[in-house]
Scaffold this motif. Sequence first.
Motif, PDB file in Angstrom:
ATOM      1  N   UNK A  85     -93.321  57.871 -34.666  1.00  0.00           N
ATOM      2  CA  UNK A  85     -93.702  56.636 -35.350  1.00  0.00           C
ATOM      3  C   UNK A  85     -95.186  56.379 -35.119  1.00  0.00           C
ATOM      4  N   UNK A  86     -95.725  55.458 -35.877  1.00  0.00           N
ATOM      5  CA  UNK A  86     -97.133  55.101 -35.750  1.00  0.00           C
ATOM      6  C   UNK A  86     -97.266  53.748 -35.066  1.00  0.00           C
ATOM      7  N   UNK A  87     -98.412  53.534 -34.447  1.00  0.00           N
ATOM      8  CA  UNK A  87     -98.664  52.253 -33.779  1.00  0.00           C
ATOM      9  C   UNK A  87    -100.151  51.959 -33.823  1.00  0.00           C
ATOM     10  N   UNK A  88    -100.476  50.694 -33.938  1.00  0.00           N
ATOM     11  CA  UNK A  88    -101.874  50.279 -33.966  1.00  0.00           C
ATOM     12  C   UNK A  88    -102.282  49.796 -35.342  1.00  0.00           C
ATOM     13  N   UNK A  89    -103.456  49.225 -35.446  1.00  0.00           N
ATOM     14  CA  UNK A  89    -103.998  48.773 -36.729  1.00  0.00           C
ATOM     15  C   UNK A  89    -104.454  49.994 -37.521  1.00  0.00           C
ATOM     16  N   UNK A  90    -103.890  50.202 -38.704  1.00  0.00           N
ATOM     17  CA  UNK A  90    -104.186  51.443 -39.424  1.00  0.00           C
ATOM     18  C   UNK A  90    -105.636  51.516 -39.896  1.00  0.00           C
ATOM     19  N   UNK A  91    -106.329  50.394 -39.946  1.00  0.00           N
ATOM     20  CA  UNK A  91    -107.751  50.404 -40.291  1.00  0.00           C
ATOM     21  C   UNK A  91    -108.619  50.346 -39.030  1.00  0.00           C
ATOM     22  N   UNK A  92    -108.204  51.049 -37.995  1.00  0.00           N
ATOM     23  CA  UNK A  92    -108.987  51.090 -36.763  1.00  0.00           C
ATOM     24  C   UNK A  92    -108.895  52.474 -36.143  1.00  0.00           C
ATOM     25  N   UNK A  93    -109.814  52.759 -35.242  1.00  0.00           N
ATOM     26  CA  UNK A  93    -109.768  54.031 -34.526  1.00  0.00           C
ATOM     27  C   UNK A  93    -108.634  54.060 -33.513  1.00  0.00           C
ATOM     28  N   UNK A  94    -108.008  52.912 -33.252  1.00  0.00           N
ATOM     29  CA  UNK A  94    -106.908  52.854 -32.302  1.00  0.00           C
ATOM     30  C   UNK A  94    -105.557  53.194 -32.896  1.00  0.00           C
ATOM     31  N   UNK A  95    -105.489  53.402 -34.209  1.00  0.00           N
ATOM     32  CA  UNK A  95    -104.216  53.796 -34.816  1.00  0.00           C
ATOM     33  C   UNK A  95    -103.803  55.143 -34.251  1.00  0.00           C
ATOM     34  N   UNK A  96    -102.497  55.349 -34.029  1.00  0.00           N
ATOM     35  CA  UNK A  96    -102.058  56.551 -33.324  1.00  0.00           C
ATOM     36  C   UNK A  96    -100.648  56.941 -33.721  1.00  0.00           C
ATOM     37  N   UNK A  97    -100.293  58.158 -33.353  1.00  0.00           N
ATOM     38  CA  UNK A  97     -98.920  58.639 -33.482  1.00  0.00           C
ATOM     39  C   UNK A  97     -98.254  58.580 -32.115  1.00  0.00           C
ATOM     40  N   UNK A  98     -96.985  58.194 -32.123  1.00  0.00           N
ATOM     41  CA  UNK A  98     -96.221  58.107 -30.880  1.00  0.00           C
ATOM     42  C   UNK A  98     -94.854  58.743 -31.097  1.00  0.00           C
ATOM     43  N   UNK A  99     -94.112  58.885 -30.011  1.00  0.00           N
ATOM     44  CA  UNK A  99     -92.807  59.541 -30.104  1.00  0.00           C
ATOM     45  C   UNK A  99     -91.870  59.017 -29.026  1.00  0.00           C
ATOM     46  N   UNK A 100     -90.582  59.099 -29.307  1.00  0.00           N
ATOM     47  CA  UNK A 100     -89.534  58.746 -28.342  1.00  0.00           C
ATOM     48  C   UNK A 100     -88.382  59.713 -28.524  1.00  0.00           C
ATOM     49  N   UNK A 101     -87.625  59.952 -27.470  1.00  0.00           N
ATOM     50  CA  UNK A 101     -86.393  60.715 -27.602  1.00  0.00           C
ATOM     51  C   UNK A 101     -85.233  59.748 -27.811  1.00  0.00           C
ATOM     52  N   UNK A 102     -84.244  60.201 -28.565  1.00  0.00           N
ATOM     53  CA  UNK A 102     -83.100  59.353 -28.896  1.00  0.00           C
ATOM     54  C   UNK A 102     -81.801  60.082 -28.599  1.00  0.00           C
ATOM     55  N   UNK A 103     -80.748  59.321 -28.450  1.00  0.00           N
ATOM     56  CA  UNK A 103     -79.445  59.901 -28.173  1.00  0.00           C
ATOM     57  C   UNK A 103     -78.716  60.330 -29.438  1.00  0.00           C
ATOM     58  N   UNK A 104     -79.165  59.860 -30.584  1.00  0.00           N
ATOM     59  CA  UNK A 104     -78.525  60.201 -31.844  1.00  0.00           C
ATOM     60  C   UNK A 104     -79.202  59.492 -32.985  1.00  0.00           C
ATOM     61  N   UNK A 105     -78.721  59.681 -34.210  1.00  0.00           N
ATOM     62  CA  UNK A 105     -79.348  59.049 -35.378  1.00  0.00           C
ATOM     63  C   UNK A 105     -79.365  57.527 -35.319  1.00  0.00           C
TER      64      UNK A 105
END
Length: 625
Positions: A276-296
């Motif tokens: 997923x993405x996080x941060x203000x998309x019109x900034x240099x702080x916008x980023x990609x992130x990730x998490x593990x899940x147990x299922x859908x």
Amino acid sequence: MRWTSNLTGAGIGALIVTLAASIALPLASSTLASAATAHVSVAPSPAPAFNPPPNCGTGTPAYNYEGSGDAADPQVVSSGGTYYAFTTGNALGNNIAALVSSSPNSGFGPYTGNCYGSTALPSPSSWEAANTQTSPGVFDYDGHWVMFYDAAQSGHASDSGYDCLAVATAASISPTNVQFSDASGPIECQATGSIDPEPFVDPSTGVAYLVWKQNDGGSSAPAYIWSQQLNPAGTGFAAGSTPTMLLTNNTVSYPWETTVEDPSMVAAGSGYYLAFSAGVYTSTGYSEAIATCNGPLGPCGAQSQILTTYGSVLGPGGGALFSDASGNWWLDYAAWQGGSAGCTSYTCGAARRLFVAPISLPSVTGQVPCNAPASPFGYYMVASDGGVFNYGNLPFCGSTGSIALNKPMVGMAATHDGGGYWLVASDGGIFSYGDAQFYGSAGSLPLNKPIVGMAATPDGGGYWLVASDGGIFNYGDAKFYGSTGSLHLNAPIVGMAPTHDGDGYWLVASDGGIFSYGDASFHGSTGSIHLNKPVVGMAATSDGGGYWLVASDGGIFNYGDAPFHGSAGSIALNKPVVGMAPTPNGGGYWLVATDGGIFNYGDASFYGSTGSIVLNKPVVGMAAG
């Protein structure tokens, strides 16, 4: 891609991230414990995967500049040796654009071969406002192609709380024809808006799901990532299915995620990953992130950034995970490039270019990371289906939100270090998570009356269950000090609270009658008072010298050294109060309603609530860290 935080990332080369720690507010699945650790690495691409076609003009790249290379909210899929990149509309293709390549990470261009007309959606539905279509999510399912996207309702602007999820289909696509026909109406229009849809097929079952974001940026309310099963055609939600929350933005644990958006789920390494993405998309702080899940349908674990600004590639995000024909994993994303130094806007000459980078998704157990915080603060809430909501820095350790229960949940208790909790059902069944140990249950006993609550010993080495007749069931190091099981009560017991040393407890009835056992002293009750609403729970002070009672209208009654900090007794509530929890020092308390609305008093801080969310089942109790 909408609003968010404003932090600047840095660094080029592989980014190595360890997933383990706390999680933000999901609602989902089965009994889990211990921690899973995964090392996810991304090798950021130094150059865009899509360059403007030749003879499309020259000049500084800018939005809607012919041949700009703008490719926001990308998603790449592969079929028959061709890679298709779907993006928010641009100068090459209006509404939703489509690009093609024979390589997963380079050489993308318009399928028309021209500087125009490369659209995947030539005719949006009439309910959609013009030029508001964004964030395509495409898959091949049930013998046809399905494309989800979002658009604002006619008469409304984008990002104003009126964005909805839409769906279009195509019998087939080819390197020279990538066009979809729109369905007649939206499939989801949540309060605060619904955006960023992405389909996912669970390879273990063949069942399709859709993940998306609630809150299009037009509201100051939290952002939520949801998942829901799709129907057999993959074009709408399955009959009888309900959405499950995977996560929300949690700036307490993750300061970089003022919002979360653009979710993408895959099954890899014997587990499930949610990018997923996080941060203000019109900034240099916008980023990609990730998490593990147990299922859908979750639950999902710790959230970590995996890709931040590097070199001239600013604010990477809006990405999606995909695999190539050989099974290698890739992350596609958009990032600002061009224009003046540090430019993250069309107004200063930059464009959101398409990038594709290799990503490693190693084997994971699927278990939810659940580590006790160094200094726990916050509270948990539990719904009658066992769904758990966590706030502050308390970790999510699992839930029964997707399990078929014999009886509904009626309460919970947390361990003293904030690293786990127990849930109890009305038949006395116990479900333990994190460092909360299972010491026994009444699930197999024939009960005279249903269980209505529980309390844990101070050291977490045991717990009591209490039934509506005041019968007590004790497990682990929790000792039996007495009960009302053989007494004729004027009103049923609704809850209990232990003393600070665990050598006693109080029981409270719905008329506010108090029954004290062990070293629990009687300080007063409402047993002889006419109440506006029944008492639904109680909490004790940290020294055991007093207690509070709470009624369903939020009225508070305080006794002994329990100070009055405020109540909701004079407020018109949306839903009745069902429980309370004190702060560790007794300087405040929280009340919780069946919709998960939180009322905080004294030194009890507000960390969040589900008051604005449509819950699958009502909240029935809470516990503090």
